[in-house]
Design a protein around this motif. Structure first.
Motif, PDB file in Angstrom:
ATOM      1  N   ALA A   1       7.651  -5.528   5.203  1.00 44.70           N
ATOM      2  CA  ALA A   1       7.576  -6.317   6.540  1.00 44.70           C
ATOM      3  C   ALA A   1       6.117  -6.549   6.846  1.00 44.70           C
ATOM      4  O   ALA A   1       5.170  -5.743   6.233  1.00 44.70           O
ATOM      5  CB  ALA A   1       7.879  -5.294   7.758  1.00 44.70           C
TER       6      ALA A   1
ATOM      7  N   SER B   1       9.569   2.646   9.644  1.00 49.53           N
ATOM      8  CA  SER B   1       9.331   1.872  11.177  1.00 49.53           C
ATOM      9  C   SER B   1       7.966   2.302  11.424  1.00 49.53           C
ATOM     10  O   SER B   1       7.204   2.224  10.359  1.00 49.53           O
ATOM     11  CB  SER B   1      10.384   2.785  12.142  1.00 49.53           C
ATOM     12  OG  SER B   1      11.723   2.365  11.555  1.00 49.53           O
TER      13      SER B   1
ATOM     14  N   PRO C   1      10.532 -12.063  10.123  1.00 53.23           N
ATOM     15  CA  PRO C   1      10.487 -11.272   8.567  1.00 53.23           C
ATOM     16  C   PRO C   1      10.870  -9.858   8.918  1.00 53.23           C
ATOM     17  O   PRO C   1      11.689  -9.126   8.240  1.00 53.23           O
ATOM     18  CB  PRO C   1       9.328 -11.464   8.056  1.00 53.23           C
ATOM     19  CG  PRO C   1       8.250 -12.289   8.980  1.00 53.23           C
ATOM     20  CD  PRO C   1       9.339 -12.800  10.088  1.00 53.23           C
TER      21      PRO C   1
ATOM     22  N   SER D   1       2.167   6.989  11.620  1.00 54.06           N
ATOM     23  CA  SER D   1       1.050   6.657  12.599  1.00 54.06           C
ATOM     24  C   SER D   1       0.225   6.019  11.379  1.00 54.06           C
ATOM     25  O   SER D   1       0.564   5.679  10.381  1.00 54.06           O
ATOM     26  CB  SER D   1       0.297   7.879  13.267  1.00 54.06           C
ATOM     27  OG  SER D   1       0.195   9.004  12.004  1.00 54.06           O
TER      28      SER D   1
ATOM     29  N   PHE E   1       0.977  -1.234  -0.074  1.00 52.48           N
ATOM     30  CA  PHE E   1       0.144   0.048   0.060  1.00 52.48           C
ATOM     31  C   PHE E   1       0.938   1.334   0.061  1.00 52.48           C
ATOM     32  O   PHE E   1       0.679   2.092  -0.805  1.00 52.48           O
ATOM     33  CB  PHE E   1      -1.117  -0.226   1.125  1.00 52.48           C
ATOM     34  CG  PHE E   1      -1.812   1.099   1.588  1.00 52.48           C
ATOM     35  CD1 PHE E   1      -2.464   2.019   0.436  1.00 52.48           C
ATOM     36  CD2 PHE E   1      -1.740   1.858   2.842  1.00 52.48           C
ATOM     37  CE1 PHE E   1      -3.060   3.025   0.876  1.00 52.48           C
ATOM     38  CE2 PHE E   1      -2.331   2.850   3.087  1.00 52.48           C
ATOM     39  CZ  PHE E   1      -3.194   3.699   2.372  1.00 52.48           C
ATOM     40  N   ILE E   2       1.825   1.458   0.867  1.00 52.70           N
ATOM     41  CA  ILE E   2       2.625   2.593   1.001  1.00 52.70           C
ATOM     42  C   ILE E   2       3.566   2.488  -0.159  1.00 52.70           C
ATOM     43  O   ILE E   2       3.970   3.431  -0.804  1.00 52.70           O
ATOM     44  CB  ILE E   2       3.284   2.391   2.262  1.00 52.70           C
ATOM     45  CG1 ILE E   2       2.203   2.885   3.558  1.00 52.70           C
ATOM     46  CG2 ILE E   2       4.286   3.833   2.550  1.00 52.70           C
ATOM     47  CD1 ILE E   2       2.863   2.684   4.870  1.00 52.70           C
TER      48      ILE E   2
END
Ligand code: NDP
Length: 339
Positions: free
Chosen positions: A81, A122, A97, A193, A11-12
């Protein structure tokens, strides 16, 4: 210049690839299957500056080195991730992973020569202390650290805690690697977030169950039904996916960002607000979206956030909720309808 993006189909990841291509970079995306490589190519209409390679095992530095043997990247964005709450074996499905995935890409980067910067995706999960519960007096910034450890993840009693531990341990491993090895690149850590926002057209999931975890959280609120209660607010800080991609781009462009840790956050939210804004921007679907108690806000019941350091160093400005949900909410209802 060439930039490697791990998890390019995510998605990102899809928005990061789009932002980099738009900025003129040559992008090499990594995905774990050939089918996903095709989707990435279609998403970016076979852009001449885009290559996609398959890395089946993200915990192996050698897999990266083999797949990237003919590329000479100057930077890497590491996004791959697991982010889901249906893991059963937390160590196998989440911790390994995430943590070994972070050190493997750094190990590969250290051996590749020419890499000057790695941007590690992160999370706010690496910042906040979920176990502390609601803390109306607390304002989290990029200087805060979640107390969760690798063992907390292995022994967690629920998947969200294990996920948060996986991200925290992965970020600690990344900083530890750079400190211990002193490679020829620096590290930037971005801590988004809860990320909401539209999918790029060719990357739209075919079924609601395939929607990524953060947008699924929004879906659980807006699909609750007009006459039903608005579900209680859980992870109440958010940011638009296009701003997250922009921050990844700026993390490459701003030299002094190196060695920094940046919270990506527009604001706190509550589910009542998500429902109200969704009803407004997608009035066609208003009969599905709960009305709840109009105007009720839980703004400072959980905690506050301050991303001013990110705004200062990366020059970020954040999109608002109407802009974010205006495209996403209709997309989600269309995915449901066309399934
Ligand atoms: P997605 O699930 O859409 O993307 C995750 C990406 O990682 C996919 O490319 C996925 O590949 C890959 N991946 C996951 N698990 C593995 C694995 N075991 N082996 C190889 N590849 C794997 O999630 P997002 O785009 O939301 O997340 C991207 C990053 O951003 C993650 O690091 C996540 O922790 C972080 N993040 C996300 C937030 C959010 O709200 N969305 C908030 C904060 C951080 P595949 O498609 O093959 O599964």
């Amino acid at each position: 210049a060439t930039v490697v993006v791990t998890g390019a189909n995510g998605f990102i990841g899809q928005h990061c690839v789009a932002a980099l291509l738009k900025h003129g970079y040559h992008v090499v995306g990594t995905v774990r299957t050939a089918g996903k490589a095709d989707v990435v190519r279609k998403t970016h209409v076979s852009h001449p500056n885009l290559d996609v390679v398959v890395v089946e095992d993200i915990t192996s530095a050698q897999s990266y080195l083999t797949a990237l043997s003919s590329t000479c990247p100057s930077a890497i964005l590491h996004l791959a991730a697991p982010f889901h709450y249906h893991a059963t074996d937390f160590e196998q499905d989440l911790m390994i992973p995430a943590v070994r995935g972070s050190t493997a890409i750094l190990e590969a980067a250290a051996r590749m020569k020419g890499v000057r910067r790695v941007v590690h995706t992160s999370s706010f999960a690496c910042i906040y202390d979920a176990a502390a519960g609601p803390r109306p007096d607390k304002t989290y910034t990029g200087r805060d650290w979640s107390p969760l450890t690798y063992q907390d993840g292995v022994q967690a009693t629920n998947a969200p805690t294990a996920y948060r531990a996986s991200k925290t341990a992965a970020e600690r491993a990344a900083w530890g690697f750079v400190e211990g090895r002193k490679p020829g690149f620096d590290l930037v850590s971005l801590c988004p977030s809860m990320v909401f926002g539209p999918f790029l057209p060719e990357s739209k999931p075919r079924r609601i169950e395939e929607v990524n975890t953060s947008n699924l959280l929004l879906w659980s609120v807006i699909s609750a039904g007009q006459g039903n209660a608005v579900p209680p607010t859980k992870g109440p800080v958010w940011v638009d996916v296009r701003d997250v991609a922009e921050a990844h781009l700026r993390a490459l462009l701003v030299p002094e960002a190196g060695g920094g840790r940046y919270l990506l956050c527009r604001d706190v939210y509550c589910n009542q607000e998500l429902a109200e804004v969704s009803r407004k921007v997608a009035s066609k679907y208003a009969d599905r979206i709960p009305v709840g108690e109009e105007g009720r806000r839980e703004r400072h019941t959980h905690y506050g956030v301050d991303a001013s350091e990110t705004e200062r160093v990366l020059g970020m400005r954040w999109r608002g909720l109407e802009d974010c949900l205006g495209e996403l909410v209709p997309q989600l209802f269309e995915i449901e309808r066309n399934a």
